[in-house]
Scaffold this motif. Sequence first.
Motif, short mmCIF file in Angstrom:
data_model
loop_
_atom_site.label_atom_id
_atom_site.label_comp_id
_atom_site.label_asym_id
_atom_site.label_seq_id
_atom_site.Cartn_x
_atom_site.Cartn_y
_atom_site.Cartn_z
N LEU A 59 0.83 -1.21 0.00
CA LEU A 59 0.00 0.00 0.00
C LEU A 59 0.86 1.25 0.00
CD1 LEU A 59 -2.74 1.41 0.21
CD2 LEU A 59 -2.62 1.12 2.69
N ASN A 60 1.98 1.22 0.72
CA ASN A 60 2.87 2.38 0.79
C ASN A 60 3.42 2.74 -0.58
OD1 ASN A 60 4.35 4.40 2.30
ND2 ASN A 60 6.17 3.14 1.99
N LEU A 61 3.55 1.76 -1.46
CA LEU A 61 4.07 2.02 -2.79
C LEU A 61 3.18 2.99 -3.55
CD1 LEU A 61 6.10 1.39 -5.05
CD2 LEU A 61 4.67 -0.57 -5.68
N ILE A 62 1.85 2.83 -3.43
CA ILE A 62 0.95 3.72 -4.15
C ILE A 62 0.48 4.89 -3.29
CG2 ILE A 62 0.17 1.94 -5.75
CD1 ILE A 62 -2.35 1.61 -4.05
N LEU A 63 0.39 4.68 -1.98
CA LEU A 63 -0.08 5.74 -1.10
C LEU A 63 1.06 6.68 -0.72
CD1 LEU A 63 -2.15 7.11 0.73
CD2 LEU A 63 -1.71 5.34 2.46
N GLY A 64 2.16 6.13 -0.23
CA GLY A 64 3.26 6.95 0.23
C GLY A 64 4.05 7.59 -0.89
N TYR A 65 4.34 6.82 -1.94
CA TYR A 65 5.18 7.33 -3.03
C TYR A 65 4.37 7.83 -4.22
CZ TYR A 65 8.85 4.96 -0.41
OH TYR A 65 9.71 4.57 0.58
N GLY A 66 3.13 7.33 -4.36
CA GLY A 66 2.32 7.76 -5.50
C GLY A 66 1.19 8.69 -5.14
N GLY A 67 0.91 8.85 -3.84
CA GLY A 67 -0.16 9.74 -3.43
C GLY A 67 -1.55 9.24 -3.75
N LEU A 68 -1.71 7.92 -3.92
CA LEU A 68 -2.99 7.34 -4.28
C LEU A 68 -3.63 6.72 -3.03
CD1 LEU A 68 -1.82 5.57 -7.57
CD2 LEU A 68 -2.95 7.79 -7.36
N VAL A 69 -4.64 7.38 -2.50
CA VAL A 69 -5.29 6.93 -1.27
C VAL A 69 -6.32 5.87 -1.61
CG1 VAL A 69 -6.49 7.64 0.83
CG2 VAL A 69 -4.95 9.25 -0.34
N SER A 70 -5.90 4.61 -1.54
CA SER A 70 -6.80 3.50 -1.85
C SER A 70 -7.47 3.01 -0.58
CB SER A 70 -6.02 2.36 -2.51
OG SER A 70 -6.84 1.22 -2.68
N PHE A 71 -8.81 3.13 -0.54
CA PHE A 71 -9.55 2.66 0.62
C PHE A 71 -10.14 1.27 0.35
CE2 PHE A 71 -10.21 4.68 4.60
CZ PHE A 71 -11.24 3.99 5.22
N GLY A 72 -9.61 0.60 -0.66
CA GLY A 72 -10.08 -0.75 -0.96
C GLY A 72 -8.93 -1.70 -1.19
N HIS A 73 -7.77 -1.39 -0.61
CA HIS A 73 -6.58 -2.20 -0.88
C HIS A 73 -6.68 -3.59 -0.29
CE1 HIS A 73 -2.59 -2.27 -2.59
NE2 HIS A 73 -2.12 -2.84 -1.51
N ALA A 74 -7.50 -3.75 0.74
CA ALA A 74 -7.67 -5.08 1.34
C ALA A 74 -8.33 -6.05 0.37
CB ALA A 74 -8.50 -4.98 2.62
N LEU A 75 -8.89 -5.53 -0.71
CA LEU A 75 -9.46 -6.41 -1.74
C LEU A 75 -8.43 -7.44 -2.19
CD1 LEU A 75 -11.32 -7.30 -4.10
CD2 LEU A 75 -10.46 -5.32 -5.38
N TYR A 76 -7.20 -7.02 -2.40
CA TYR A 76 -6.16 -7.91 -2.92
C TYR A 76 -5.65 -8.87 -1.84
CZ TYR A 76 -6.64 -4.39 -6.46
OH TYR A 76 -7.18 -3.53 -7.39
N LEU A 77 -5.71 -8.42 -0.58
CA LEU A 77 -5.39 -9.33 0.50
C LEU A 77 -6.41 -10.46 0.52
CD1 LEU A 77 -3.56 -9.70 3.10
CD2 LEU A 77 -5.45 -8.66 4.35
N GLY A 78 -7.69 -10.12 0.38
CA GLY A 78 -8.75 -11.13 0.35
C GLY A 78 -8.67 -12.03 -0.85
N LEU A 79 -8.29 -11.48 -2.00
CA LEU A 79 -8.16 -12.30 -3.20
C LEU A 79 -7.05 -13.33 -3.04
CD1 LEU A 79 -8.61 -9.65 -6.05
CD2 LEU A 79 -10.23 -11.42 -5.35
#
Length: 338
Positions: A59-79
Amino acid sequence: MSSATSIIPAPPSPRSLGTVVGIVLLIALALVPLLASNNPFVVTLFSRILVFAIAAVSLNLILGYGGLVSFGHALYLGLGVYSASILSFHGIDNGWVQLLVTLVVCCLIGLLTGAIVLRTAGIAFIMITLAFAQMFYFLFVSLSQYGGDDGMRLASGSKFSGIDLAQANTLYWAAFVLLCVSLYGTHRLIHSRFGVVLRASKSNDRRMKALGFPTFRYRLAAYVLSAALCGMAGLLFANLTEFASPSYMSWTTSGELIVMVMLGGLGTLFGPLVGSLAMILTEEGLKMLTQHWMVIFGPLIVLVVTVSRQGIIGVLHLAQDRHTQRSVRPDLPVREQP
């Protein structure tokens, strides 16, 4: 590339205090199975920390370095969890097959959803990522064959050429190695041309496009890579809990990942690891004291984020900077606290 570099701050120095602390934590984590060989609870607890640290790194790759606040990232954990569990349910316990399916599913869904959500920004991006995650959440709730809302047990552990992840120590070392590889890969990535463009687009996407960089492609590639890494964390999580539940991809789990990244240090290499350690260990410690632990834990998070926008790592950097200033200018008066 020089134009891109000129509009973003340089990454923290490899000799920074945050980096030293991160390396020390990795060494300490490597000793956990040796020191707690007779305590399965401790090994399981730190295995959970490692798995969530991997998910937080993704998540830090897109949130911390890309500024993309994904509130559904757990989707991929579940997948990742369900990729392993469903294949195991049908008698396929080959870990390499499960890993391949996990990567294909996460990359494909990450590519399709990313191509949509990355055309938006701000609150729209947050809400669409949340909507996709909730859509898959309700999809798996409706799959009664695989337990529906009640979830399903993992039929057997993932086996990689004779290595069974159902064994606690084996799972721990697998998670530890994957965490180290993901941290090293993130370090190399953010110092490459790809990382420079990704961080620069976070600072000024319009300027990067004017310079001729296809920022959409860079962000999409980072989004897919992040989804794949989180899916691998999910595969490990399935073997850790020996259970699959739609709740693993709910918005609350995504929120926990965001808190880990923010608490440890947004846009720092070891921030996700520090954040997962701090959050899970503090949570377990407070649970032993009171059932109302969230009343205490919430203000602690607010305090850390208020002191430094880069979380715990930021606090360490701030302390290091002050120490450096005192070393360079020892004649500066020390301000007395009232």
